[in-house]
Design a protein around this motif. Structure first.
Motif, mmCIF file in Angstrom:
data_model
loop_
_atom_site.group_PDB
_atom_site.id
_atom_site.type_symbol
_atom_site.label_atom_id
_atom_site.label_comp_id
_atom_site.label_asym_id
_atom_site.label_seq_id
_atom_site.Cartn_x
_atom_site.Cartn_y
_atom_site.Cartn_z
ATOM 1 N N ILE A 91 0.848 -1.205 0.000
ATOM 2 C CA ILE A 91 0.000 0.000 0.000
ATOM 3 C C ILE A 91 0.882 1.253 0.000
ATOM 4 O O ILE A 91 1.937 1.281 0.631
ATOM 5 N N GLY A 92 0.432 2.257 -0.744
ATOM 6 C CA GLY A 92 1.216 3.490 -0.853
ATOM 7 C C GLY A 92 1.009 4.379 0.352
ATOM 8 O O GLY A 92 0.468 5.479 0.216
ATOM 9 N N ASP A 93 1.436 3.897 1.522
ATOM 10 C CA ASP A 93 1.311 4.745 2.712
ATOM 11 C C ASP A 93 2.683 5.312 3.051
ATOM 12 O O ASP A 93 3.692 4.593 3.015
ATOM 13 N N VAL A 136 -6.500 0.615 -12.670
ATOM 14 C CA VAL A 136 -7.067 1.823 -12.075
ATOM 15 C C VAL A 136 -7.073 1.725 -10.548
ATOM 16 O O VAL A 136 -7.128 0.625 -9.991
ATOM 17 N N TYR A 137 -7.018 2.873 -9.903
ATOM 18 C CA TYR A 137 -7.201 2.956 -8.442
ATOM 19 C C TYR A 137 -8.579 2.346 -8.149
ATOM 20 O O TYR A 137 -9.594 2.838 -8.660
ATOM 21 N N PRO A 138 -8.642 1.253 -7.386
ATOM 22 C CA PRO A 138 -9.886 0.480 -7.278
ATOM 23 C C PRO A 138 -11.085 1.261 -6.747
ATOM 24 O O PRO A 138 -12.227 0.855 -6.965
ATOM 25 N N ASN A 179 -0.175 8.419 -12.531
ATOM 26 C CA ASN A 179 -1.125 7.330 -12.359
ATOM 27 C C ASN A 179 -0.786 6.381 -11.211
ATOM 28 O O ASN A 179 0.350 5.967 -11.051
ATOM 29 N N ASN A 180 -1.804 6.072 -10.488
ATOM 30 C CA ASN A 180 -1.767 4.955 -9.555
ATOM 31 C C ASN A 180 -2.591 3.864 -10.222
ATOM 32 O O ASN A 180 -3.777 4.093 -10.481
ATOM 33 N N PRO A 181 -2.042 2.743 -10.649
ATOM 34 C CA PRO A 181 -0.788 2.151 -10.192
ATOM 35 C C PRO A 181 0.407 2.236 -11.149
ATOM 36 O O PRO A 181 1.505 1.851 -10.751
ATOM 37 N N PHE A 207 2.815 -5.858 -11.721
ATOM 38 C CA PHE A 207 2.969 -5.813 -10.271
ATOM 39 C C PHE A 207 3.385 -4.403 -9.887
ATOM 40 O O PHE A 207 4.118 -3.744 -10.630
ATOM 41 N N ARG A 208 2.913 -3.912 -8.738
ATOM 42 C CA ARG A 208 3.273 -2.551 -8.311
ATOM 43 C C ARG A 208 4.119 -2.569 -7.042
ATOM 44 O O ARG A 208 3.797 -3.274 -6.086
ATOM 45 N N LEU A 209 5.197 -1.797 -7.059
ATOM 46 C CA LEU A 209 5.979 -1.586 -5.841
ATOM 47 C C LEU A 209 5.900 -0.111 -5.485
ATOM 48 O O LEU A 209 6.038 0.766 -6.349
HETATM 49 C C1 MLT Z 1 -2.456 2.955 -2.825
HETATM 50 O O1 MLT Z 1 -1.603 2.232 -2.321
HETATM 51 O O2 MLT Z 1 -2.921 2.748 -3.945
HETATM 52 C C2 MLT Z 1 -2.927 4.113 -2.031
HETATM 53 O O3 MLT Z 1 -2.312 4.197 -0.810
HETATM 54 C C3 MLT Z 1 -4.343 4.033 -1.814
HETATM 55 C C4 MLT Z 1 -4.917 5.316 -1.354
HETATM 56 O O4 MLT Z 1 -4.333 6.393 -1.488
HETATM 57 O O5 MLT Z 1 -6.037 5.231 -0.859
#
Ligand code: MLT
Length: 411
Positions: free
Chosen positions: A41-43, A131-133, A187-189, A387-389
């Motif tokens: 997760i992108g935290d 896409v960002y889910p 873009n995420n992801p 795959f996303r890192l």
């Molecule tokens: C992610 O990992 O895609 C993001 O952290 C999700 C988000 O920002 O809600």
């Protein structure tokens, strides 16, 4: 007996990140003492910048004294923050907005979901896939899409494939028919960014079609290439067809504080039942005034502090830190034989998953390297095989993760 919203019943399994967490916890239970590195997760991992912390403390002190205490604030956000947003996020890029076109909130995740409320229930939705889910799941919750097929494509939702061939930044496809289109840039992801020409094509398409672009720019601060647009309003005509979402989460590290905003220009309209034009700004303003009491005062003070000279310097250092992680991941994996994308103007690196099954690669990476990532399939059908890192990890741990992949799991 009350009927439930059957849109929820159409959703596939759980939301992506809880599913990643569930599998990771199961691994940890089976491998006690594993030295796990989380790049899923992108935290953010850097602490809040000192300017924001000082402002939070100051605001807490104000709240502690009767003469400076504040109760409900303006639902749309305090002027002291909005003025800074306009002056720093838009004016330098030649974009002029009116202060009341900005709506401060507690998160871009909720904003990108909630915005669907102001459109007709039969409005059709398109997403760039992967896409960002959140965009997809909330479309299904709003019953604007039906059950998924075997590949996970929800009925009635239009998927626009983002592929290596279109550099993961597709232009509007021929004959695209949708009322709302979610675009995320950077873009995420995939980490791809729309260039000005492609964004201009989207704006032209939306104006012609009478559609609205829902432009998520939560990662704009990570853009390094000076030729790339940060805001959709840098494109002529975008104020008549686009809503933009921004966030303090990834730039200022506010994932745990919660602060974001969206821009709904007054020039943006939709069609009313009698065929007349209805300003979307008025509807969103009504929605915010009714359902939201504003982001908290201390958090907005912290947000404003991020725009001070010191705040901007501190935030820039954090972004540079994460972008160095992105470089380490990108270059290290490329040297290990992986095909890598993104990570140059975005905090995400997107790679081809060897073997093609992204959940299988998730398991292999976890078991062989004790590294957690995010399988591309979780971001939509076109994400399978990738795959996303995330580059939001600690620098030393990120280097360690890349070293493990290079030695234990070269492509
Ligand atoms: C992610 O990992 O895609 C993001 O952290 C999700 C988000 O920002 O809600």
């Amino acid at each position: 007996m009350v009927h439930v919203n059957d849109g929820y019943l159409n959703l596939r399994a759980g939301y992506l990140f809880p599913e990643v967490a569930r599998r990771t916890e199961a691994f940890l239970r089976a491998h006690r003492g594993a030295d796990l590195i989380r790049l899923g997760i992108g935290d953010v991992t850097r602490p809040l910048v000192p300017s924001a912390v000082a402002a939070l403390k100051e605001a807490a002190d104000e709240m502690a004294r009767a003469e400076t205490f504040r109760g409900y604030g303006p639902e749309r956000g305090y002027d002291f923050l909005i003025e800074k947003i306009l002056a720093h996020d838009f004016a330098p890029r030649g974009v002029s907005l009116e202060p009341d076109e900005v709506f401060v909130s507690d998160g871009a995740k909720c904003d990108t979901a909630n915005i669907q409320e102001i459109f007709s229930p039969d409005a059709t939705v398109a997403v760039v896939d992967p896409v960002y889910p959140v965009y997809v799941d909330t479309t299904v919750m709003a019953r604007r899409a039906g059950p998924p097929d075997a590949a996970g494509r929800y009925a009635g939702l239009t998927y626009i494939p983002a592929t290596e061939e279109n550099n993961f930044a597709p232009a509007p496809p021929e004959g695209l028919d949708a009322d709302l289109v979610y675009l995320c840039s950077p873009n995420n992801p995939t980490g791809a960014v729309f260039d000005g020409k492609t964004l201009a094509a989207w704006v032209a398409w939306a104006r012609e079609r009478g559609a609205v672009l829902l432009f998520d720019a939560a990662y704009e601060a990570f853009i390094r290439d000076e030729t790339l647009p940060h805001s959709i309003y840098e494109i002529d005509g975008a104020k008549e067809c686009a809503i933009e979402f921004r966030s303090f989460s990834k730039t200022a590290g506010f994932t745990g504080l919660r602060l974001a905003y969206c821009v709904v220009p007054k020039a943006l309209t939709g069609e009313g039942p009698d065929g007349g034009r209805v300003p979307l700004h008025a509807l969103w303003n009504r929605r915010v005034g009714t359902k939201f009491n504003g982001a908290s005062y201390p958090v907005q003070k912290a947000g404003a502090a991020v725009y001070s000279e010191a705040g901007r310097r501190e935030v820039a250092a954090n972004i540079a830190y994460y972008m160095e992680n992105a470089r380490v991941i990108r270059e290290g994996l490329a040297e290990a034989g992986y095909r890598v994308f993104g990570g140059e103007n975005a905090p995400y690196v997107w790679l081809r998953a060897p073997g093609g099954d992204s959940w299988a690669f998730f398991d292999r990476l976890l078991e062989t390297c004790e590294v957690v990532g995010t399988p591309g399939a979780g971001f939509g059908p076109s994400g399978e095989g990738y795959f996303r890192l995330s580059a939001f990890g600690d620098a030393e741990r990120t280097k360690e993760a890349v070293a493990r992949i290079r030695t234990r799991l070269p492509a």
